[in-house]
Each structure stands twice: as structure tokens, then as C-alpha cells.
Motif scaffolding. Structure first.
Motif, mmCIF file in Angstrom:
data_model
loop_
_atom_site.group_PDB
_atom_site.id
_atom_site.type_symbol
_atom_site.label_atom_id
_atom_site.label_comp_id
_atom_site.label_asym_id
_atom_site.label_seq_id
_atom_site.Cartn_x
_atom_site.Cartn_y
_atom_site.Cartn_z
ATOM 1 N N UNK A 1 3.231 9.540 8.222
ATOM 2 C CA UNK A 1 2.262 8.944 9.113
ATOM 3 C C UNK A 1 2.084 7.514 8.457
ATOM 4 N N UNK A 2 2.108 6.656 9.620
ATOM 5 C CA UNK A 2 1.981 5.208 9.162
ATOM 6 C C UNK A 2 0.675 4.723 8.564
ATOM 7 N N UNK A 3 0.325 5.049 7.552
ATOM 8 C CA UNK A 3 -1.148 4.695 7.035
ATOM 9 C C UNK A 3 -1.000 3.726 5.803
ATOM 10 N N UNK A 4 -1.556 2.402 5.805
ATOM 11 C CA UNK A 4 -1.356 1.550 4.981
ATOM 12 C C UNK A 4 -2.638 0.575 4.781
ATOM 13 N N UNK A 5 -2.416 -0.118 3.829
ATOM 14 C CA UNK A 5 -3.209 -1.188 3.466
ATOM 15 C C UNK A 5 -2.627 -2.319 3.263
ATOM 16 N N UNK A 6 -2.503 -3.567 3.900
ATOM 17 C CA UNK A 6 -2.056 -4.800 3.357
ATOM 18 C C UNK A 6 -3.074 -5.424 2.466
ATOM 19 N N UNK A 7 -2.620 -5.665 1.258
ATOM 20 C CA UNK A 7 -3.620 -6.233 0.283
ATOM 21 C C UNK A 7 -3.122 -7.947 0.046
ATOM 22 N N UNK B 1 -10.513 0.258 3.091
ATOM 23 C CA UNK B 1 -9.193 0.788 3.098
ATOM 24 C C UNK B 1 -9.082 2.137 3.182
ATOM 25 N N UNK B 2 -10.097 2.949 3.478
ATOM 26 C CA UNK B 2 -10.104 4.320 4.011
ATOM 27 C C UNK B 2 -9.451 4.461 5.387
ATOM 28 N N UNK C 1 0.934 -7.168 -0.162
ATOM 29 C CA UNK C 1 1.468 -6.078 -0.693
ATOM 30 C C UNK C 1 0.988 -4.882 0.301
ATOM 31 N N UNK C 2 2.177 -3.709 0.315
ATOM 32 C CA UNK C 2 1.708 -2.835 1.326
ATOM 33 C C UNK C 2 1.386 -1.386 0.218
ATOM 34 N N UNK C 3 0.351 -0.927 0.488
ATOM 35 C CA UNK C 3 -0.046 0.199 -0.374
ATOM 36 C C UNK C 3 -0.484 1.183 0.468
ATOM 37 N N UNK C 4 -0.433 2.456 0.029
ATOM 38 C CA UNK C 4 -0.968 3.722 0.613
ATOM 39 C C UNK C 4 -2.365 3.572 0.852
ATOM 40 N N UNK C 5 -2.907 3.803 2.408
ATOM 41 C CA UNK C 5 -4.354 3.599 2.499
ATOM 42 C C UNK C 5 -5.156 4.845 1.802
ATOM 43 N N UNK C 6 -6.379 4.821 1.859
ATOM 44 C CA UNK C 6 -7.139 5.850 1.067
ATOM 45 C C UNK C 6 -7.546 7.106 1.711
ATOM 46 N N UNK C 7 -7.307 8.213 1.220
ATOM 47 C CA UNK C 7 -7.809 9.318 1.769
ATOM 48 C C UNK C 7 -9.309 9.963 1.166
ATOM 49 N N UNK C 8 -10.125 9.994 1.630
ATOM 50 C CA UNK C 8 -11.463 10.161 1.211
ATOM 51 C C UNK C 8 -11.803 11.755 1.129
ATOM 52 N N UNK C 9 -11.448 12.630 0.315
ATOM 53 C CA UNK C 9 -11.458 14.036 0.430
ATOM 54 C C UNK C 9 -12.695 14.734 0.395
ATOM 55 N N UNK C 10 -13.812 14.100 0.235
ATOM 56 C CA UNK C 10 -14.961 14.905 0.535
ATOM 57 C C UNK C 10 -16.226 13.957 0.808
ATOM 58 N N UNK C 11 -16.792 14.174 1.936
ATOM 59 C CA UNK C 11 -17.998 12.939 2.135
ATOM 60 C C UNK C 11 -18.902 13.973 3.374
ATOM 61 N N UNK D 1 -8.764 -6.809 0.991
ATOM 62 C CA UNK D 1 -8.116 -6.310 1.977
ATOM 63 C C UNK D 1 -7.772 -6.977 3.022
ATOM 64 N N UNK D 2 -6.577 -7.342 3.421
ATOM 65 C CA UNK D 2 -6.213 -7.994 4.481
ATOM 66 C C UNK D 2 -6.220 -7.254 5.818
ATOM 67 N N UNK D 3 -5.465 -6.065 5.721
ATOM 68 C CA UNK D 3 -5.450 -5.464 6.980
ATOM 69 C C UNK D 3 -5.184 -3.809 6.648
ATOM 70 N N UNK D 4 -5.735 -2.817 7.350
ATOM 71 C CA UNK D 4 -5.812 -1.525 7.327
ATOM 72 C C UNK D 4 -5.232 -0.680 8.643
ATOM 73 N N UNK D 5 -4.028 -0.002 8.414
ATOM 74 C CA UNK D 5 -3.343 0.614 9.436
ATOM 75 C C UNK D 5 -3.592 2.015 9.554
#
Lengths: 422, 422
Positions: free
Chosen positions: B353-359, B114-115, B53-63, B385-389
Motif C-alpha cells: 500500500x502506498x502510505x508515505x510521508x514526505x519529510x 504523519x499517521x 525524503x520518503x519514509x513509511x507513514x505511521x500506524x497508530x496501533x492503539x487509540x 512533514x511536507x506531505x502525507x500520502x
């Protein structure tokens, strides 16, 4: 007699030193800084464990394994709606073969996340038993009593089964499992307790999971749930109760006096808004608390790594960050479960059952290693697991569990069948 | 001009159907049930994504990425003791090279879970910038202001840097980051806000993380933290505030009026017993809330999968299981973070932007698939998680991230050096 299997885990990190661990006949035989290779039986299998740590495997002390088939079927709703409109409707359609494959899926998932034991309360127990035997893990399997769902004949059959089947398999114990105070009346509760004592079995049930349960019990009996069980004379050190999120101080003192063990299921309690176990009060009373995932329909996985982190976090939300530290959380997830269900396991220790996880110390979440237990509880996920060993037998080979593809294929099939079943 | 890279993700599961996804120049160019192979540029790389499955990648908003080096250094204690006796003592010893390798470790860990983006507030930003550029992810990097730790000269250098370096790299944005209301006085807060507006940059800070912070602010200014920032005139739609666990209704209305974005850090808030964000009230006020892990010293990982499950669970502990459902939690962890930091990303959508996770839909925790989002939020861990783009570029090859072994080796080395440094 065939020669017994031996396994040497060579050069593994344990308690800040590097040791060799010899396993014979499923038991930790010797743990020492150096076990000479020429002292071993010739057929001993040697596993190189450099850059690995050996840790106790997880004991999942409360679950309904076959509910993996209902994983994600219904989320984000009240317990009542979830049960009445979704879960019970689907459960009524489940057949024996579904239970078998769903139990295999549960065990597959548990092995990948480091669990070698689970205490199970469900239906069609013979299917779950078969799944446990074939997959190499161990379990305490419930003989479940629920008067709202069973006729008298079925109840008698349960008791007959308990007497006949006392010893099913070396990796399986049975337990008497009256579902709850609302599904089992007082007479049957007493009989369950009597039979458990006669047969030397654990008695396991749900208790005080919701406020409604407490209120209903108070209305009906004038007593709170634990007081009510105490009045029936069923509580003793062989009793294990899951959830226990609504206890008052008097109930805590009863549990302490009767040496009852509890099982904490933080994820399920949070997800269903059931309430919150009072960890600080239970620690103060020195009550033994094990950890369980509950079923996958209310979690939605069976991952004890995640469960122990969330247990530690949840315990701190009352304002005290010192409650349930990393070592305590890990002990809940391993040793406490083994003790509650009376297995000689839960520690990496000579004479105990050889249940263990080999953790990859080169996994990015295990580094840097200021404190191994902290990384394990608060940082790791299942990618850090290199090997899982149950009774001396490694359960992962080339990153896969036995029959992995077959199990997944059958889950797709039974899931498809279930959708089309009316 | 060299030919631009194209990638076709072939036969992938998206929103209940199987589609092809064409990526060109780092952007989702076309998403369609069938993209004919003979319509592609000859150098298009084709990825077979069946059973993914293709899903949006994570955006870690505070670290605070480089705090990975202090992962597990101190746990299970009060914020005050943790900061004063442990974290600040160690941080004072950190050198540039430590920050570089610790940032690489953080990014390695983020990719595996996945981030592809993080918003970072720390010191030696040039080292973190270097780590981001070399690793292929993207980031909003803070120019951090803290008057308790910086002299006037250092503050002026920060403002000079902001003006000179407005554009660092296509995968990096800068942000103005006054640390907090207790580390930055009112005049500097106003100047930070003015400069952020002039330069078109986001302003990011901590707010109302602890009760003590609120009480001190009330004593000093007669105002609660958000009221105080409002009185300074610094709040607007370019402002992103992390934590926000102690807000009253008046403060929520100010945040709403000024279109401020918040960042929820549930694990850190629970672990340090800081308090609990009121998700229901913020949802009701339609305030945008993104998700962040905070630093690895108080989490102790940077895993957004875990963070979004815990966010959803924690939101339900006030008694309402319908608050923050799986889809909402996932949107917090992806789209909300991208929007807060003004990246054209966060969805699998043409022109973004082509940011994605292949699950991997064959992972045991993704089965059965009643609802993809439920399995992703409540069941999966990083093994699925198979791939992170990121910007169209796959970041995982043969299960490893670029320089993985080199990074881990250097983390061992700098950790060893740090232990022996006085």
C-alpha cells in the motif's frame, strides 16, 4: 535620541480573559482589558492577536548550542563510548566558523519552538555571542573552564576576559562555568566562585550526572559531589547546577540551605541512561528546578515544549501521577530558568522583559480548550506557535526566522567540510 | 471503468539515494533510480520531491480517537480518580455527533503528524467509520465488548454487525475488541475469539495495564492475566494486546509461543503512572511490539513522532542506552503496527500500500543529516512533514487537511454544547 519602539498586542487570550498588551522599550508596559488606540504613540505597531494566547517564552537553562552540528552523529550507546569514540573526536575538529553557524542553527531551532533564552557552555564563545546578537534572542554565555583541556595561559585569559567584558551586550550576560568536579580541581573551583562573586555573575556547572561521577568523587575525596562543593565553600544562591540525577537527602538539604538552583535535563538523562532526577524530593525541599535540553548531540533537538512534557511524564514514573503537573512543568521551562540566571523575565507581567509566545488557539492540538496549560504542555508541538517575541521584538515573519535559508545553506556547507576534515 | 489514478514522486531521497516512486491504484508500483516520464500514463500526476525524503507513514496501533474531545479535561491524577470522577462522567454525556467530530479532529491531528492508520476501540463506531471514510485515512475499527456497560441485546447486535458488515470499505477493517479481562467474562472472551477466527478478524484488547489488574486477576482466577487468557484458549497470531506493562517471564513465553502482537503506549503509561513495559525482555523474546498513542485524554495528543522518541528514551531508563535504537523505534511505529493489524503496508516497497510521508530535509531539525532515521526519531516534529500520502492519495494541500476549518469550528461548537449538557 531615536523614538523607542512600541508594540500593542491587541485582543489576546491571557489567564481566561481577552486583554491588550502594550510593550515599550522591550518591557511589558501595560496589560489591561482595553488599551485605547488613541492613547498610543503614533508609531506603535499593532498586532491583531485574536484567537491567540500569550504565554511566557521558554528559557532553556542548560545547553551546548553549537552541538547541533553533531545532531544524530552518534546515538543509542553508552556515555563513555559516545564521548570517547564519537563526540570528542568530532569536537576536536570543530573550527570557529563551524561554531558560529551551528549556534545560528541552534537559535533558529529554538525560536521556532518558542525559546528566547539559553544558557550556553561551550568553546569559541565569541562565535556564539555573535550568533546571539545577530539573531535577536538572549543568552547567558559561559566562560568555560576545564583543566583537562586547557593550559594555564588559557585559564588566565578566561579570567581576563571576564573582567574586561563584564558587559557585552544588553541581551547577553556572562557566567563563570567550571565544567564539572572531574574537569576542574579544587583550587580553580574556589577561584571561579570568588571571581563570580566579585563580578556579580552566575556560576554554572554540571553535577552528579552519572553514578560513576559520584563513585569517583567518593573515592577521591570521601565526599559525594554536592558535599564536596560545599566543603570548598563555593555554593550560594548564584550557583546553577545541571543534571543532579544522583543526590542523597543530605545533598538535597545542602542545596536547599545554599539556595542553589538546579537544571533538569530529562531527555539527555534518559537517552544516555544517566539516571533520573528525583523531582518529588526536590519539590518537597522547595529547591528551584529549571529545565534544559542539554546539547543536540544527546537529545537530539532543543525543543523545550517536548522537554517539559517529558519532564512531567518522567516525574510520574515512580508511581505518583500528581508529581509535576502541567503548570509546574511550564513554570520550570520559563520562569525558573529566568530566575536562575537572574533575568527579569519569565512571566507576562508589567515591568518584566517582553518575552512571549503567541500560540494559535485554532491549531488542532490546542482544541478543545478545557485547560490552556494542559494543551500547551501535553498536546502542542511547534506548529501551534504563531509568533515568538524577545525583548518586545517579534522574531518570526511569514513563518520564517531571520536568515533562515542562509543558515541552513551554511550548515550544509560546514557539515560537508567537517566530513572531509581529518 | 474510469482510468485509475497514478502518481509519480520524482527525485526523492530514500535509503541514501535519490529515486523515483511510481504509485498506481494506491500501491507502490515501481521504485527506481529513474522512471522515464514518457513511460507514464498521460494522466499521471507528478510531484517534485527534491530536498524531501520518503519514509513509511505511521500506524497508530492503539487509540480511542474520539477522546480528543476530552483532551486536557483531567490531568495529573491517579487512574482511578481520573476514570471515575472525570472521564466516565463526561463519556456518559457523549452523543453520536460528538463522536463524529471528535473522530474527525483525531484524524486531522494524525494526518498533520504523519499517521495514516489507527486501530480504534470506542463506542458509536459508525461515526468513527464515517469520519475515516470522509478523511481518506484507513483504520481497523473495533466492535467493542464490555459486559459492565452493555446488556445481552447489545452484545448480540455486535455479533450480528460483525457477520453482516465484514467488508465495510476498502480502507476499513473491523476487529473484535473485548475491552479487557475485567470488563469481559470468560464465556464472552471465548465467543469473541471464536467469532474472530471464523471471520478472519484481528482480536484486540487491553492487558496488564496496571498492577491492580494483575492482582485482581490473581485473586479471582489464581492466574496472571496472560496465563488466564491462555487458559481460555483465546491467544493466537491474530491477537493484539495493548499496554502489557506487568508481565512476568512465563507470560512473555506464552505470548511468544502464541505469536501474539503487543502495543506499547509509553506516554499514557507514564502519565497515569501505570508502569513500564519491559522492552529489553520483549526484544530478547522476539515478540512483535507495535506503538500506540492511546486516547488523547491520557496523552494528550496522537503524535506518533513524539511517541516513538519517548518509547526509545523510556526503554533506556533501566541503564542500557542500546535498547530500542532509532531504527527499531521507527519500525515499531510503522511496520509493526501494519503487520499486527494485517495490512500490506509499513514499508516503502513495491506491491505494498502506498502510505508515505514526505519529510522536508530543509527543516532545521533535519539538519545536519548524519543519519536520517536519527533525525526523524530524535529530532523532528510535525513541522518537518511536507506531505502525507495514504493509499497513494496526498492528504495535505497548501498545509491544510481536507475540511480543516470546518472540523475545528464544529469542535468548538460540540465542546460548548458538552459543557452545558447535564
Amino acid at each position: 535620541m531615536p523614538s523607542m519602539s512600541s508594540l500593542l498586542i491587541h485582543s489576546v487570550y491571557k489567564d481566561s480573559e481577552i486583554v491588550d498588551v502594550l510593550i515599550q522599550n522591550g518591557i511589558f508596559k501595560k496589560i489591561s482589558t482595553h488599551i485605547p488606540l488613541n492613547s498610543l504613540d503614533t508609531d506603535t505597531k499593532i498586532v491583531d492577536a485574536s484567537q491567540k494566547a500569550i504565554l511566557p517564552a521558554f528559557y532553556n537553562a542548560h545547553t551546548h548550542a553549537a552541538m547541533t552540528l553533531l545532531r544524530g552523529y552518534a546515538d543509542d550507546m553508552s556515555l563513555f563510548k559516545w564521548l570517547h569514540e564519537y563526540i570528542w573526536v568530532q569536537e576536536s575538529k570543530l573550527q570557529k566558523e563551524d561554531i558560529y553557524w551551528a549556534s545560528r542553527l541552534a537559535i533558529l531551532e529554538m525560536i521556532h519552538s518558542g525559546t528566547v533564552f539559553f544558557a550556553d557552555m561551550y568553546w569559541h564563545r565569541e562565535e556564539t555571542i555573535r550568533a546571539v546578537i545577530e539573531s535577536g534572542v538572549k543568552a547567558t554565555i559561559g566562560v568555560t573552564f576545564a583543566e583537562n583541556l586547557m593550559d594555564k595561559n588559557a585559564i588566565e585569559k578566561n579570567f581576563d576576559f571576564l573582567k574586561e567584558m563584564k558587559s557585552v551586550h544588553p541581551r547577553i550576560k556572562l557566567a563563570v562555568m567550571p565544567h564539572s568536579i572531574y574537569a576542574v580541581e579544587s583550587d580553580l573551583w574556589k577561584r571561579c566562585a570568588r571571581e563570580a562573586r566579585n563580578l556579580g555573575l552566575v556560576l554554572h556547572s554540571h553535577i552528579s550526572e552519572t553514578k560513576e561521577e559520584v563513585e569517583t568523587c567518593l573515592k577521591k575525596t570521601g565526599l559525594r559531589p554536592v558535599e564536596y562543593l560545599e566543603s570548598l565553600g563555593v555554593l550560594d544562591e548564584n550557583v546553577v547546577l545541571a543534571h543532579a540525577v544522583h543526590l542523597n537527602e543530605k545533598e538535597i538539604q545542602i542545596l536547599k540551605k545554599r539556595k542553589v538552583s538546579l537544571v533538569h535535563c530529562p531527555v539527555s538523562n534518559m537517552k544516555l541512561s544517566s539516571g533520573k532526577l528525583n523531582m518529588k524530593a526536590l519539590q518537597k525541599a522547595q529547591i528551584s528546578v529549571a529545565l534544559g535540553t542539554d546539547g543536540a548531540a544527546s537529545n537530539n533537538n532543543l525543543d523545550m515544549l517536548e522537554e517539559m512534557k517529558i519532564a512531567a511524564l518522567l516525574a510520574k514514573t515512580e508511581g505518583d501521577p500528581e508529581v509535576l503537573n502541567a503548570k509546574e512543568a511550564f513554570s520550570m521551562a520559563s520562569l525558573a530558568g529566568a530566575k536562575a540566571y537572574q533575568w527579569n523575565a519569565g512571566e507576562i507581567k508589567e515591568t518584566q522583559d517582553a518575552d512571549a509566545i503567541l500560540v494559535d488557539l485554532n491549531n488542532e492540538r490546542m482544541l478543545p480548550m478545557h485547560h490552556l496549560h494542559s494543551n500547551w504542555v501535553y498536546s502542542a508541538d511547534s506548529r501551534a506557535i504563531h509568533q515568538v517575541i524577545c525583548n518586545g521584538k517579534p522574531l518570526i515573519e511569514n513563518k520564517k526566522v531571520k536568515d533562515e535559508d542562509l543558515i541552513l545553506e551554511n550548515i550544509r556547507r560546514v557539515h560537508h567540510d567537517l566530513k572531509n576534515r581529518h
